[in-house]
Design a protein around this motif. Structure first.
Motif, PDB file in Angstrom:
ATOM      1  N   GLY A  51       0.852  -1.176   0.000  1.00 53.93           N
ATOM      2  CA  GLY A  51       0.000   0.000   0.000  1.00 53.93           C
ATOM      3  C   GLY A  51       0.885   1.221   0.000  1.00 53.93           C
ATOM      4  O   GLY A  51       2.096   1.119  -0.278  1.00 53.93           O
ATOM      5  N   GLY A  52       0.308   2.357   0.307  1.00 51.74           N
ATOM      6  CA  GLY A  52       1.101   3.564   0.397  1.00 51.74           C
ATOM      7  C   GLY A  52       2.144   3.424   1.501  1.00 51.74           C
ATOM      8  O   GLY A  52       1.952   2.693   2.469  1.00 51.74           O
ATOM      9  N   ALA A  73       5.685  -1.244  -1.873  1.00 52.84           N
ATOM     10  CA  ALA A  73       5.642   0.103  -1.297  1.00 52.84           C
ATOM     11  C   ALA A  73       5.235   1.129  -2.347  1.00 52.84           C
ATOM     12  O   ALA A  73       5.920   1.299  -3.363  1.00 52.84           O
ATOM     13  CB  ALA A  73       7.008   0.461  -0.725  1.00 52.84           C
ATOM     14  N   GLY A  74       4.131   1.813  -2.111  1.00 53.63           N
ATOM     15  CA  GLY A  74       3.745   2.938  -2.960  1.00 53.63           C
ATOM     16  C   GLY A  74       4.430   4.203  -2.469  1.00 53.63           C
ATOM     17  O   GLY A  74       5.197   4.177  -1.497  1.00 53.63           O
ATOM     18  N   GLU A  75       4.175   5.311  -3.154  1.00 54.78           N
ATOM     19  CA  GLU A  75       4.604   6.610  -2.623  1.00 54.78           C
ATOM     20  C   GLU A  75       3.931   6.792  -1.252  1.00 54.78           C
ATOM     21  O   GLU A  75       3.014   6.050  -0.918  1.00 54.78           O
ATOM     22  CB  GLU A  75       4.137   7.726  -3.561  1.00 54.78           C
ATOM     23  CG  GLU A  75       5.186   8.212  -4.534  1.00 54.78           C
ATOM     24  CD  GLU A  75       6.510   8.577  -3.852  1.00 54.78           C
ATOM     25  OE1 GLU A  75       6.469   9.160  -2.747  1.00 54.78           O
ATOM     26  OE2 GLU A  75       7.568   8.265  -4.415  1.00 54.78           O
ATOM     27  N   VAL A  76       4.341   7.808  -0.505  1.00 57.73           N
ATOM     28  CA  VAL A  76       3.738   8.032   0.803  1.00 57.73           C
ATOM     29  C   VAL A  76       2.228   8.237   0.635  1.00 57.73           C
ATOM     30  O   VAL A  76       1.787   9.093  -0.140  1.00 57.73           O
ATOM     31  CB  VAL A  76       4.372   9.261   1.489  1.00 57.73           C
ATOM     32  CG1 VAL A  76       3.646   9.574   2.799  1.00 57.73           C
ATOM     33  CG2 VAL A  76       5.849   9.009   1.749  1.00 57.73           C
ATOM     34  N   PHE A  77       1.462   7.410   1.301  1.00 56.31           N
ATOM     35  CA  PHE A  77      -0.008   7.464   1.327  1.00 56.31           C
ATOM     36  C   PHE A  77      -0.652   7.295  -0.054  1.00 56.31           C
ATOM     37  O   PHE A  77      -1.796   7.701  -0.262  1.00 56.31           O
ATOM     38  CB  PHE A  77      -0.498   8.778   1.952  1.00 56.31           C
ATOM     39  CG  PHE A  77      -0.292   8.872   3.438  1.00 56.31           C
ATOM     40  CD1 PHE A  77       0.376   7.884   4.139  1.00 56.31           C
ATOM     41  CD2 PHE A  77      -0.766   9.968   4.157  1.00 56.31           C
ATOM     42  CE1 PHE A  77       0.580   7.968   5.516  1.00 56.31           C
ATOM     43  CE2 PHE A  77      -0.583  10.068   5.533  1.00 56.31           C
ATOM     44  CZ  PHE A  77       0.097   9.069   6.215  1.00 56.31           C
ATOM     45  N   THR A  78       0.074   6.702  -1.027  1.00 57.85           N
ATOM     46  CA  THR A  78      -0.497   6.498  -2.360  1.00 57.85           C
ATOM     47  C   THR A  78      -0.344   5.037  -2.738  1.00 57.85           C
ATOM     48  O   THR A  78       0.744   4.477  -2.588  1.00 57.85           O
ATOM     49  CB  THR A  78       0.257   7.354  -3.405  1.00 57.85           C
ATOM     50  OG1 THR A  78       0.171   8.717  -3.019  1.00 57.85           O
ATOM     51  CG2 THR A  78      -0.344   7.188  -4.795  1.00 57.85           C
ATOM     52  N   SER A  79      -1.394   4.429  -3.238  1.00 57.21           N
ATOM     53  CA  SER A  79      -1.306   2.999  -3.532  1.00 57.21           C
ATOM     54  C   SER A  79      -0.250   2.729  -4.607  1.00 57.21           C
ATOM     55  O   SER A  79       0.000   3.564  -5.461  1.00 57.21           O
ATOM     56  CB  SER A  79      -2.661   2.482  -4.017  1.00 57.21           C
ATOM     57  OG  SER A  79      -2.789   2.741  -5.397  1.00 57.21           O
ATOM     58  N   ALA A 445      -6.868   5.746  -7.323  1.00 56.94           N
ATOM     59  CA  ALA A 445      -8.055   5.159  -7.943  1.00 56.94           C
ATOM     60  C   ALA A 445      -8.108   5.492  -9.425  1.00 56.94           C
ATOM     61  O   ALA A 445      -8.529   4.691 -10.250  1.00 56.94           O
ATOM     62  CB  ALA A 445      -9.311   5.672  -7.247  1.00 56.94           C
ATOM     63  N   SER A 446      -7.663   6.701  -9.774  1.00 55.57           N
ATOM     64  CA  SER A 446      -7.884   7.142 -11.147  1.00 55.57           C
ATOM     65  C   SER A 446      -6.966   6.452 -12.157  1.00 55.57           C
ATOM     66  O   SER A 446      -7.332   6.327 -13.324  1.00 55.57           O
ATOM     67  CB  SER A 446      -7.752   8.659 -11.245  1.00 55.57           C
ATOM     68  OG  SER A 446      -6.495   9.076 -10.790  1.00 55.57           O
ATOM     69  N   GLY A 447      -5.794   5.967 -11.751  1.00 48.35           N
ATOM     70  CA  GLY A 447      -4.869   5.317 -12.687  1.00 48.35           C
ATOM     71  C   GLY A 447      -5.477   4.094 -13.359  1.00 48.35           C
ATOM     72  O   GLY A 447      -5.584   4.043 -14.588  1.00 48.35           O
ATOM     73  N   PRO A 448      -5.899   3.104 -12.567  1.00 48.62           N
ATOM     74  CA  PRO A 448      -6.499   1.923 -13.188  1.00 48.62           C
ATOM     75  C   PRO A 448      -7.782   2.251 -13.954  1.00 48.62           C
ATOM     76  O   PRO A 448      -8.080   1.596 -14.947  1.00 48.62           O
ATOM     77  CB  PRO A 448      -6.828   1.008 -12.008  1.00 48.62           C
ATOM     78  CG  PRO A 448      -6.136   1.562 -10.837  1.00 48.62           C
ATOM     79  CD  PRO A 448      -5.729   2.961 -11.114  1.00 48.62           C
ATOM     80  N   LEU A 449      -8.513   3.261 -13.502  1.00 46.14           N
ATOM     81  CA  LEU A 449      -9.788   3.583 -14.166  1.00 46.14           C
ATOM     82  C   LEU A 449      -9.548   4.235 -15.520  1.00 46.14           C
ATOM     83  O   LEU A 449     -10.073   3.785 -16.541  1.00 46.14           O
ATOM     84  CB  LEU A 449     -10.638   4.486 -13.266  1.00 46.14           C
ATOM     85  CG  LEU A 449     -11.120   3.800 -11.976  1.00 46.14           C
ATOM     86  CD1 LEU A 449     -11.737   4.809 -11.017  1.00 46.14           C
ATOM     87  CD2 LEU A 449     -12.118   2.694 -12.291  1.00 46.14           C
ATOM     88  N   TYR A 450      -8.730   5.280 -15.561  1.00 45.43           N
ATOM     89  CA  TYR A 450      -8.419   5.901 -16.855  1.00 45.43           C
ATOM     90  C   TYR A 450      -7.650   4.932 -17.748  1.00 45.43           C
ATOM     91  O   TYR A 450      -7.828   4.894 -18.965  1.00 45.43           O
ATOM     92  CB  TYR A 450      -7.625   7.192 -16.676  1.00 45.43           C
ATOM     93  CG  TYR A 450      -8.488   8.401 -16.386  1.00 45.43           C
ATOM     94  CD1 TYR A 450      -9.604   8.684 -17.186  1.00 45.43           C
ATOM     95  CD2 TYR A 450      -8.194   9.269 -15.349  1.00 45.43           C
ATOM     96  CE1 TYR A 450     -10.399   9.799 -16.934  1.00 45.43           C
ATOM     97  CE2 TYR A 450      -8.984  10.387 -15.093  1.00 45.43           C
ATOM     98  CZ  TYR A 450     -10.082  10.647 -15.885  1.00 45.43           C
ATOM     99  OH  TYR A 450     -10.862  11.745 -15.640  1.00 45.43           O
ATOM    100  N   GLY A 451      -6.771   4.153 -17.142  1.00 46.52           N
ATOM    101  CA  GLY A 451      -6.018   3.175 -17.922  1.00 46.52           C
ATOM    102  C   GLY A 451      -6.958   2.199 -18.613  1.00 46.52           C
ATOM    103  O   GLY A 451      -6.837   1.924 -19.812  1.00 46.52           O
ATOM    104  N   THR A 452      -7.930   1.684 -17.860  1.00 47.01           N
ATOM    105  CA  THR A 452      -8.918   0.765 -18.428  1.00 47.01           C
ATOM    106  C   THR A 452      -9.705   1.447 -19.539  1.00 47.01           C
ATOM    107  O   THR A 452      -9.983   0.850 -20.578  1.00 47.01           O
ATOM    108  CB  THR A 452      -9.881   0.292 -17.312  1.00 47.01           C
ATOM    109  OG1 THR A 452      -9.111  -0.363 -16.322  1.00 47.01           O
ATOM    110  CG2 THR A 452     -10.925  -0.664 -17.854  1.00 47.01           C
TER     111      THR A 452
END
Ligand code: ADP
Ligand code: MG
Length: 575
Positions: A51-52, A73-79, A445-452
């Motif tokens: 997770g983040g 490990a994601g960026e701080v507080f980012t998945s 959330a937006s990465g996988p959604l826009y990517g899809t």
């Protein structure tokens, strides 16, 4: 801000480098930011979480015999992104399947799910469980559900022991779901939290007040209240947890966890309160954990987790474990290293990947969109998202976590660079290149959604030289359906879909019209849809935790989606 930092941008990488040096029993893949156990994967179910960053020792500190096989490990507080998780799955595969342990945040769930799909396509058996133990958040089918917090630590320990024993993937997963059903948590913040990249506290918490029910990223809790004494605070935490699940007459494992800046003396003082309060309610604490296990960078505060224990859970809890963050008992017996893991079959290459078009730059007919125009669309979108980066992040600050502008601007600029490098010659390949660039560079959330969206958009067009309105409508619809099914959201829930769905509807209504008319109507639909999100209550994503309080703010994803549609309009129509 006084912190031990060289450069806010490299905090995660430098911390991982430090972990690698401090713990030769671990192997750190710096490229993918994955912490593995050193040595070959063993013949057992692989357990992966992540997770983040910013919650240390969770998750990297729990890699080792008796607990996790890998932590992402994601960026701080980012998945983290799907390709990071995928690297963890590949690198820890012992041939017995993989269980992903996901904390319930939309970004984590979507990115881990996509990684599971990538691994599935290669023949690796992957299952996942979602931890959602935070009673501060209403559990409702109208929101993203409860956040995953402290129970994750107990789950990783218990399920880790089961995997180490050689249990099968299905029994390990069943056990994980039992732990999830039987555990609850709630936290409290005495101070706010300061992200290295931001440099100032994420939320204002006056010296005299505390946030009851705070999330591990500083999300709002149940209520803000003037400071109370330890007994009163402990009572409220115990009351909230025991009101949510009946622990009466049950043995329990209890964790009093520090959020990062609370001294151990205070945590033990709280434990003293908690154990007595639970005893008064007929709950017998049989095991405990007191210390910093799932932190929130430098927040002062604590969280309480209570887990109903049975014989099986206690036996697994007592099993030896040897990780940087939790060590108990001697000589963890691990399964034999895998001598040979069969290379999984390669994912199938789709037909249109190999199609080469003879005529790449078609003459424009005026009623179609060419490959070159799709590339211009991406470039225009990247420019506009960059220009509006701060505005989008401000929208996200009001109802989310203030990263949307940075996320999507970074992603679209990576997409443009990847397109320039790959120079794809079919619509399918443009969609795939742009989509995968977004998936692997945005996170959240937006990465996988826009990517899809872009993957499906391109796939739908198939082998044509030019997109007419009907094809555009069909491609848009396919992209939108992809976003709907991945995010399990519909119109009216205050997300990017409140722009994308009306645009798809509009394009379908214009299939017999001129391209220019269709796009000016689509643009209009995008702006209207975006503006209508202001009055909506968020039911999906991070903003849904705010419930009614999300009303009155424009959804950041809807705003970025409107910019995307506007950019396509620009390519065809001009300003
Ligand atoms: P995160 O919320 O993980 O920080 P971003 O800030 O990049 O990710 O993106 C937030 C946006 O994602 C929201 O404004 C919303 O439009 C969109 N979003 C979140 N969850 C969903 C979902 N389940 N379906 C569709 N869109 C969603
Ligand atoms: Mg955000």
């Amino acid at each position: 801000m006084k912190k031990f930092i060289n450069d806010p941008a490299t905090v995660v990488d430098e911390a991982l480098a430090g972990m690698a040096l401090a713990h030769p029993e671990l192997r750190v893949d710096k490229e993918s930011r994955v912490i593995f156990r050193a040595g070959q994967p063993t013949e057992k179910v692989a357990l992966i979480s992540g997770g983040g960053s910013g919650h240390e020792p969770l998750h990297g500190g729990f890699v080792g015999p008796g607990m996790l096989d890998a932590a992402v490990a994601g960026e701080v507080f980012t998945s983290p992104t799907p390709d990071q998780v995928y690297a963890a799955i590949k690198g820890s595969n012992g041939g017995k399947g993989t269980l992903l342990i996901i904390k319930n945040y939309t970004g984590d769930v979507l990115n881990f799910q996509m990684a599971a799909e990538l691994a599935h396509a290669e023949g690796i058996e992957v299952e996942y469980v979602v931890v959602n133990d935070d009673v501060a958040v209403e559990d409702s089918s109208f929101t993203a559900g409860r956040r995953g917090v402290g129970l994750t630590v107990l789950l990783e320990k218990i399920v880790g022991a089961a995997a180490e024993e050689g249990q099968t993937l299905s029994s390990v997963k069943e056990l994980a779901n039992k732990v999830i059903a039987q555990g609850r948590s709630m936290g409290v913040a005495l101070t706010s939290v300061t992200l290295p990249a931001v440099g100032k506290p994420s939320f204002d918490l006056p010296e005299t007040d505390i946030e009851m029910g705070v999330g591990i990223h500083g999300e709002p809790g149940r209520r803000r209240t003037p400071m109370m004494n330890a007994h009163e605070i402990a009572s409220e935490l115990v009351e909230a947890i025991t009101a949510d699940l009946d622990f009466t007459d049950s043995p329990a494992i209890v964790m009093v966890n520090g959020m990062g800046a609370t001294p151990l003396i205070e945590l033990y003082l709280m434990y003293n309160e908690v154990e007595q309060l639970l005893a008064q309610r007929g709950v017998k604490v049989v095991r405990n954990l007191v210390g910093n296990y799932i932190t929130s960078i430098d927040m002062a505060g604590c969280s309480l987790t209570v887990l109903k224990a049975d014989e099986e859970i206690l036996r697994l809890w007592d099993a030896p474990v040897a990780t940087p963050g939790l060590t108990r008992g001697g000589g963890v017996v691990s399964q034999q290293p895998v001598s040979h893991v069969a290379e999984p079959a390669q994912a199938k290459v789709t037909a249109n990947e190999t199609v080469v078009h003879a005529h790449r730059q078609r003459e424009e007919t005026g009623n179609g969109i060419t490959l070159a125009m799709v590339r211009q669309w991406m470039e225009r979108a990247a420019k506009k998202l960059e220009e509006n980066k701060e505005y989008l992040s401000e929208l996200d600050a009001a109802i989310g976590d203030a990263d949307h502008g940075a996320n999507i601007a970074r992603g679209m600029s990576v997409a443009v660079d990847k397109l320039a490098a790959a120079d794809p010659d079919s619509f399918g390949d443009i969609g795939k290149t742009a989509g995968m660039a977004l998936v692997s560079s945005v996170g959240g959330a937006s990465g996988p959604l826009y990517g899809t969206f872009f993957l499906r958009f391109g796939q739908e067009i198939g082998d044509v030289d030019e997109i007419d309105v009907a094809t555009l409508a069909a491609a848009f619809r396919a992209g939108v359906d992809g976003v709907r099914s991945r995010g399990k959201a519909e119109a009216g829930e205050k997300t990017m879909l409140d722009v994308l769905i009306p645009v798809a509807n509009t394009l379908e209504a214009y299939t017999d019209a001129q391209l220019s008319d269709a796009l000016s109507a689509a643009r209009q639909a995008a702006f209207t849809g975006r503006d209508q999100t202001v009055d909506m209550v968020a039911q999906k994503g991070r903003a849904s935790y705010l419930g009614e309080r999300s009303r009155g703010h424009m959804d950041p994803g809807a705003a970025s989606a409107a910019l995307l549609v506007d950019a396509l309009g620009f390519v065809v129509l001009g300003e």
